[in-house]
Design an enzyme around this catalytic site. Structure first.
Site, PDB file in Angstrom:
ATOM      1  N   ASP A  46       0.946  -0.894  -0.111  1.00  0.00           N
ATOM      2  CA  ASP A  46      -0.118  -0.435  -0.161  1.00  0.00           C
ATOM      3  C   ASP A  46       0.867   1.221   0.048  1.00  0.00           C
ATOM      4  OD1 ASP A  46      -2.479  -1.639   0.252  1.00  0.00           O
ATOM      5  OD2 ASP A  46      -2.611  -0.894   2.250  1.00  0.00           O
ATOM      6  N   LYS A  68      -4.200   3.009  -2.417  1.00  0.00           N
ATOM      7  CA  LYS A  68      -4.586   4.705  -2.764  1.00  0.00           C
ATOM      8  C   LYS A  68      -3.706   5.622  -1.317  1.00  0.00           C
ATOM      9  CE  LYS A  68      -9.061   5.212  -1.873  1.00  0.00           C
ATOM     10  NZ  LYS A  68     -11.094   5.907  -2.635  1.00  0.00           N
ATOM     11  N   MET A 182      -9.455   8.204   8.341  1.00  0.00           N
ATOM     12  CA  MET A 182      -9.819   8.468   7.276  1.00  0.00           C
ATOM     13  C   MET A 182     -10.883  10.116   7.378  1.00  0.00           C
ATOM     14  SD  MET A 182      -9.831   5.094   4.414  1.00  0.00           S
ATOM     15  CE  MET A 182     -10.720   4.282   5.587  1.00  0.00           C
TER      16      MET A 182
HETATM   17  C1  LIG Z   1      -7.617   2.926   5.146  1.00  0.00           C
HETATM   18  S1  LIG Z   1      -6.937   3.420   6.011  1.00  0.00           S
HETATM   19  C2  LIG Z   1      -6.407   1.616   6.561  1.00  0.00           C
HETATM   20  C3  LIG Z   1      -6.498   1.712   7.871  1.00  0.00           C
HETATM   21  C4  LIG Z   1      -5.002   0.838   9.055  1.00  0.00           C
HETATM   22  N1  LIG Z   1      -5.348  -0.727   8.249  1.00  0.00           N
HETATM   23  C5  LIG Z   1      -4.535   0.939  10.157  1.00  0.00           C
HETATM   24  O1  LIG Z   1      -5.348  -0.190  11.139  1.00  0.00           O
HETATM   25  O2  LIG Z   1      -4.060   1.387  10.711  1.00  0.00           O
HETATM   26  C6  LIG Z   1      -6.115   4.415   6.361  1.00  0.00           C
HETATM   27  C7  LIG Z   1      -6.417   5.134   7.603  1.00  0.00           C
HETATM   28  O3  LIG Z   1      -5.673   4.891   8.862  1.00  0.00           O
HETATM   29  C8  LIG Z   1      -5.005   6.553   9.446  1.00  0.00           C
HETATM   30  N2  LIG Z   1      -3.820   6.132   9.674  1.00  0.00           N
HETATM   31  C9  LIG Z   1      -2.988   5.235   9.079  1.00  0.00           C
HETATM   32  N3  LIG Z   1      -1.361   5.694   9.251  1.00  0.00           N
HETATM   33  C10 LIG Z   1      -1.226   6.468  10.214  1.00  0.00           C
HETATM   34  C11 LIG Z   1      -0.409   7.368  10.643  1.00  0.00           C
HETATM   35  N4  LIG Z   1       0.667   6.849  10.293  1.00  0.00           N
HETATM   36  N5  LIG Z   1      -0.787   8.466  11.237  1.00  0.00           N
HETATM   37  C12 LIG Z   1      -1.823   8.876  11.617  1.00  0.00           C
HETATM   38  N6  LIG Z   1      -2.986   8.056  10.641  1.00  0.00           N
HETATM   39  C13 LIG Z   1      -3.081   7.150   9.523  1.00  0.00           C
HETATM   40  C14 LIG Z   1      -5.265   7.015   8.636  1.00  0.00           C
HETATM   41  O4  LIG Z   1      -6.897   7.922   9.611  1.00  0.00           O
HETATM   42  C15 LIG Z   1      -5.711   7.104   7.348  1.00  0.00           C
HETATM   43  O5  LIG Z   1      -6.441   8.167   6.488  1.00  0.00           O
END
Ligand SMILES: C[S@@+](CC[C@H](N)C(=O)[O-])C[C@H]1O[C@@H](n2cnc3c(N)ncnc32)[C@H](O)[C@@H]1O
Length: 271
Positions: A46, A68, A182
């Site tokens: 990803d 994305k 998100m």
């Molecule tokens: C498609 S979701 C995936 C979530 C992921 N599977 C998880 O368990 O963290 C993507 C969202 O996760 C959050 N996210 C993921 N990595 C992040 C990070 N390093 N800092 C802040 N938010 C994060 C944000 O809200 C982002 O828009």
């Protein structure tokens, strides 16, 4: 302890390991995901997986970008599923590497289901979710005995990109702590709904961007001021948002200093 001292399962040819890479800090990778990275023939990753983690794959491994960032160009889910199936059918050890935990707002279950239907053997390796680990790096516990016995993980963006049609009144009443994924775009709408349902304007809110990386930044605000602060302070993405009294713990236990961290892999792949 070297990984070889753990009795980890072999990464067999023709199989797919669906692994969580955590929120960014390579130190949060699990032993199983490190093991998969060391042995993968192909890594389908990803956009949220940073360079320092991808660099752990063998130089011979095929690196394939999928997924994305925040409304940007995406590779269609069917095409990702087909790629995984094709690579495994070629006899490769395929690592599907996803940000955070693969089963938390990550479409991991859709990919696992496609592999199951195609009779491709697979393993799921959970990862540290941004919703827990990312907040911990900002000094925010998702639970505290004095604050909540319940936490809700909510996406600010449904399948069609719009705010999901939840019972926001019930959520506002029942869930002292709400963790939003998100949701930088839809936070203004969410704040209006929670305020209308009776949550106090003074409810603490934290917007944690690039959590666990050297680029981590935190905007502390309140439910009443969140919309204005989001715009004025230009919150970066990806961001995880915590709403509730647990945010106040930051004042005491905000332990992480990104500028002196080894977690240098700030996510720098566009908005
Ligand atoms: C498609 S979701 C995936 C979530 C992921 N599977 C998880 O368990 O963290 C993507 C969202 O996760 C959050 N996210 C993921 N990595 C992040 C990070 N390093 N800092 C802040 N938010 C994060 C944000 O809200 C982002 O828009």
């Amino acid at each position: 302890m070297p990984l070889s001292k753990l009795s980890l399962p072999p990464f067999a040819r023709g199989t797919v390991w669906l692994c969580g890479a955590g929120p960014g800090d390579p130190g949060l990778l699990t032993a199983l995901t490190m093991h998969a990275l060391a042995h993968a023939d192909a890594v389908v990753h990803d956009a949220l997986v940073g360079r320092a983690i991808l660099a752990l794959a063998p130089p011979r491994a095929r690196m394939i970008a999928a997924g994305k960032r925040g409304g940007g160009q995406s590779v269609a889910q069917d095409s990702i599923n087909e790629t995984l199936i094709r690579l495994a059918s070629e006899g490769l050890r395929v690592l599907r590497l996803k940000g955070g935990d693969p089963f938390v707002f990550g479409r991991g279950a859709e990919e696992a289901a496609a592999l199951a239907r195609a009779d491709i053997p697979f393993r799921v390796v959970p990862g540290v979710s941004a919703g827990i680990g990312g907040l911990a790096y900002a000094g925010i516990p998702v639970t505290h005995r004095d604050a909540n016995s319940l936490v809700a993980f909510v996406t600010g963006q449904g399948r069609d990109g719009a705010l999901p049609a939840l019972d926001w009144d019930a959520l506002a009443r029942a869930c002292p702590v709400i963790v939003l994924f998100m949701a930088t775009r839809t936070l203004p709408e969410i704040a209006v709904k929670l305020l209308a349902a009776g949550r106090a304007a003074s409810t603490p809110v934290a917007i944690v961007s690039n959590a666990t990386t050297a680029g981590q930044s935190v905007i502390e605000t309140t439910l009443g001021a969140a919309t204005l602060d989001l715009r004025r302070k230009q919150a970066k993405t990806p961001a995880i948002i915590a709403i509730g009294e647990v945010v106040r713990m930051r004042a005491l236990i905000d332990w992480y200093a990104p500028q002196i961290s080894n977690a240098t892999d700030a996510i720098a792949l566009g908005a």
